[in-house]
Design a protein around this motif. Sequence first.
Motif, PDB file in Angstrom:
ATOM      1  N   VAL A  52       0.864  -1.178   0.000  1.00  0.00           N
ATOM      2  CA  VAL A  52       0.000   0.000   0.000  1.00  0.00           C
ATOM      3  C   VAL A  52       0.901   1.228   0.000  1.00  0.00           C
ATOM      4  O   VAL A  52       1.522   1.558   1.022  1.00  0.00           O
ATOM      5  N   THR A  54       1.194   5.205  -0.353  1.00  0.00           N
ATOM      6  CA  THR A  54       0.304   6.363  -0.222  1.00  0.00           C
ATOM      7  C   THR A  54       0.811   7.588  -0.960  1.00  0.00           C
ATOM      8  O   THR A  54       0.215   8.661  -0.846  1.00  0.00           O
ATOM      9  N   SER A  82      -1.893  -2.169  -3.767  1.00  0.00           N
ATOM     10  CA  SER A  82      -3.273  -2.060  -3.308  1.00  0.00           C
ATOM     11  C   SER A  82      -3.526  -0.654  -2.791  1.00  0.00           C
ATOM     12  O   SER A  82      -2.616   0.008  -2.291  1.00  0.00           O
ATOM     13  N   GLU A  83      -4.764  -0.208  -2.906  1.00  0.00           N
ATOM     14  CA  GLU A  83      -5.133   1.104  -2.367  1.00  0.00           C
ATOM     15  C   GLU A  83      -5.729   0.991  -0.978  1.00  0.00           C
ATOM     16  O   GLU A  83      -5.980   2.010  -0.335  1.00  0.00           O
ATOM     17  N   THR A  84      -5.957  -0.225  -0.514  1.00  0.00           N
ATOM     18  CA  THR A  84      -6.574  -0.414   0.799  1.00  0.00           C
ATOM     19  C   THR A  84      -5.714  -1.323   1.664  1.00  0.00           C
ATOM     20  O   THR A  84      -5.043  -2.236   1.169  1.00  0.00           O
ATOM     21  N   ILE A  85      -5.736  -1.047   2.954  1.00  0.00           N
ATOM     22  CA  ILE A  85      -4.999  -1.856   3.919  1.00  0.00           C
ATOM     23  C   ILE A  85      -5.638  -3.229   4.023  1.00  0.00           C
ATOM     24  O   ILE A  85      -6.856  -3.367   4.103  1.00  0.00           O
ATOM     25  N   GLN A  86      -4.795  -4.248   4.029  1.00  0.00           N
ATOM     26  CA  GLN A  86      -5.272  -5.608   4.265  1.00  0.00           C
ATOM     27  C   GLN A  86      -4.300  -6.321   5.188  1.00  0.00           C
ATOM     28  O   GLN A  86      -3.174  -5.859   5.427  1.00  0.00           O
ATOM     29  N   TRP A  91       2.883  -1.159   4.301  1.00  0.00           N
ATOM     30  CA  TRP A  91       2.237   0.146   4.184  1.00  0.00           C
ATOM     31  C   TRP A  91       3.322   1.217   4.150  1.00  0.00           C
ATOM     32  O   TRP A  91       4.075   1.374   5.106  1.00  0.00           O
ATOM     33  N   THR A  98      -0.245  10.714   4.773  1.00  0.00           N
ATOM     34  CA  THR A  98      -1.110  10.112   5.794  1.00  0.00           C
ATOM     35  C   THR A  98      -0.887  10.868   7.105  1.00  0.00           C
ATOM     36  O   THR A  98      -0.007  10.499   7.898  1.00  0.00           O
ATOM     37  N   ASP A 121      -7.181  -0.907  11.781  1.00  0.00           N
ATOM     38  CA  ASP A 121      -8.535  -1.447  11.628  1.00  0.00           C
ATOM     39  C   ASP A 121      -8.566  -2.954  11.854  1.00  0.00           C
ATOM     40  O   ASP A 121      -9.204  -3.714  11.111  1.00  0.00           O
ATOM     41  N   LYS A 123      -6.186  -5.059  11.455  1.00  0.00           N
ATOM     42  CA  LYS A 123      -5.322  -5.817  10.543  1.00  0.00           C
ATOM     43  C   LYS A 123      -3.859  -5.569  10.901  1.00  0.00           C
ATOM     44  O   LYS A 123      -3.442  -4.423  11.081  1.00  0.00           O
TER      45      LYS A 123
END
Length: 714
Positions: A52, A54, A82-86, A91, A98, A121, A123
Motif C-alpha cells: 500500500v 500512499t 493495493s489502495e486499501t490496507i489488508q 504500508w 497520511t 482497523d 489488521k
Amino acid sequence: MIARLFCWIVAMVAVGLTPMARAEDGYDLWLRYARADPSRSAALSAHATAIVATGAGPTWAAATGELQRGIGGMTGAPPALSETIQQGALWLATPASTPALPVRTDGLGSEGYAIRSTMVDGKAVTLIAANGDVGVLHGVYHWLRLAQSGASLDALDIRSAPKIGLRLLNHWDNLNGTVERGYAGQSIWDWWRLPDWKGPRYTDYARANASIGINGTVLNNVNAKADSLTAPYIAKAAALADIFRPYGIKVYLSVKWTAPMELDGLKTADPLDPAVAAWWKAKADEIYKAIPDFGGFLIKANSEGQPGPQDYNRTHANGANMLAAAVKPHGGIVMWRAFVYAHDNPDDRAKQAYSDFKPLDGQFADNVIVQVKNGAIDFQPREPFHPLFGAMPRTPLMMEFQITKEYLGQSTHLTYLGPLFEEVLRSDTFAKGKGSTVARVIDGSLEGHTLTGIAGVANIGVDRDWSGSIFNQADWYAFGRLAWDTSLSAQAIAQEWAAQTFSPDPRVVQPIVAMMMGSREAAVDYMTPLGLAHVMGTGHHYGPAPWIADLARPEWNPVYYHKANVQGIGFDRTGTGSNAIAQYAPPVARRLADPKTTPERDLLWFHHLPWDYRLRSGETLWDGLVHHYERGVAYVADMQKTWEGLRPYVDAERFAETEAFLTIQHREALWWRDASIAYFQSMSKRPLPAGSAAPAHDLDWYKAQSFPYAPGHN
C-alpha cells in the motif's frame, strides 16, 4: 529429449534433491533476492500480502518496484499494489500522505525512516514511514535487508537516520573510459554514448547505492580534465543525474583549477582575480541550469602536479572560498581535498597536510568541507589516524577512505576493509578529551558542525561483478553502511553482507565472516607489519619492493619510509626525529613518544628501533617481524581451507573465482614474506628465528622482478 529431461527432474525430486542452482556471476551484488526455503517463503508472503503506497512519483515507483522485485524473487510471487490496507500488507507512508501516522517521524530528517509492526482497523501490517519519499525508499531497503538475511519480521520497531550528511563515492574515472587504480576494469560511465544511451547498469548502480544509504557520486577523477565542464559533458552528467535522482543520489564533479584558462583563454587562474571568480560563477549557473540538484565540486589542488591557488601565492582557503561563492546561490558545496602531496616536505611527508591546513582553520566558507584521507600518507594497509582530525575545530572535515584496494592486494586479495574503516572511525583524537573519536569529528557532533561528509574512492568498474571480485563487493557495502551509521560493527556488517550475498544459512555465514574479519590483519602482517608502510612497488603499487632507493624525490622511495639499516628499522617521528607526533593532541603525542606505550601495530611508523628491541611478547623486533610475515601467510592458507569447506553451499561460478583468487593471494603472500625477509635480513644481519623457512630465492631474484603492465599503472 524433452521427455528424458522431465524424467530426470522427477527423479531428482523423488530422492529429495533439486537441480543445481543457476550460475551466478556476482552482478546482483547483495540484492540477489534468492528464492527462500518453503518455510521462510511462507513467512515472507504473510508479511507482504500487498503493498500500500500512499504517495506517487519516481521514488515511490522505485520503492514499490524494489519490494515487488525482492519479494517476488524470494517467494516466487510478487505482491500486488493495493489502495486499501489488508492483513499482512506493507504500508508505505509519510506525514504528508497520511497525517495520522501511528509512528513519530520527527528526528528522522529527509532520509531517515521508521519501520513498525502495527495494527490498522484490526489488521496486522508493517508500516514503513518517513518524512519524504527518499526516506521511504531507504526504509524499504532496510526491510528487504532483514527479509534476505533471515531476520524475524515480527514485532518490528526500528528508527534509523544517517549520522553523516554527505555519503559519497568518488570515482577516479577518466573521460577516455579508464579508471585510475581501476582493478574492476574500465569505467562504467560510457561517456562516448551518453547522454543518448543510458543502459540498465546505471539504474542498477543507483539501486545498489541507495540500498546502503549512499546519496552522492563524484563522476570523474580528482586528476580532472577541464573538458568535464564543457557543455557536452555537462549534458552527459545531467543524463546520469536524471537516472540517479529517484534514488536520492546527487551527482558532483571534480574540477581542474586551470579550467578557465584551458576552456576560455583566461590569462590566470588566480582565485582573487575578479574575472576568474566571474568565470566560475557563470560555469556554476550553467551546470545548475542543466542539473538543478547538482551537488557541487570536488577539487585536488597543488598536489602531485595538479595546479592550484598556491601557484598564485594564494591559500587553499582563498581557492575554496572562491569556488564556494560560485555554487552557494544554488545550495552547492565545495569539497577541498587535503591530500597535498608535493615537493616541499623535506623532513616528513606525513606532516604536510597538517602544516598546510591547520593554520587555515576557521578561514573556509560555510559551504566548504575539507576532505582528509584516513591517514597522513596514502591509504596504506594500516595508518594511524590523520592528525588533522581533531585539529581543525572551526572547519568541517570530511573523511576520505579508499574502497578500491590500491595497496591491499588490488583485485585478487580477500582483505575485508570493514575493520580498517571501523578502526579509524573509533580512533580517539582526544581533541576535547577522551571520547573525541574520528567518527565524532566527521559527523559534526564534536564541534557542532552541520555540514558533514564521508567519501570512498570507488572500486566499481565494468566487470560483471562490479568490483573485481565477489569479496571486494563487501568493501563497497561496508563503506555505505558505516557512512550511514558509524556505530555499526564491521562484523555485523560482514554478517549482513554474507547472508545476502551467499545465503543466510549459518553454515555459510559463520565461516565466511570468520574469514573476512581476520583478512585485513593478515594482509598487514604479510605486507607491512608492526607499522611499516609504503614498501610496495612504485608506480603500480603491486608487490613488495622495500629496496627501491634511486628515484628522484626522497619520498618516492620505499627506503624513505622504513629507514632500515644495520642498526635498526622504522621512521622516527618523535622529538628526536621529524616530531610528527606533535601534530596530535598532547595525550596522544605523549603515548606515541615512547615505544613502550605506542601500540605495537604502529611501532615502526613512529619509532626507529634496534633489531634486538624487545616486543611485548619478549621476542626481538627482528624475530617478531619474521613471525608477523609468517602469520599473515598462514592466515591465507587457513582461508583456503575454510573456503574449500564451503564448496557444497556456494554456486560453482562464484566458488571457482574465489578459489582461484585465494590461490593467487597465498602465492603472493609468500612472495611478500620471502622478498621482505630477504631484504630486511640483508640489513639486520641476523639469522632467521628457529623453525622459520628461508626465502625461496635470493634477494637479487626478488629485485629483478618487473611488472610494467600491472593494472595499477596510471
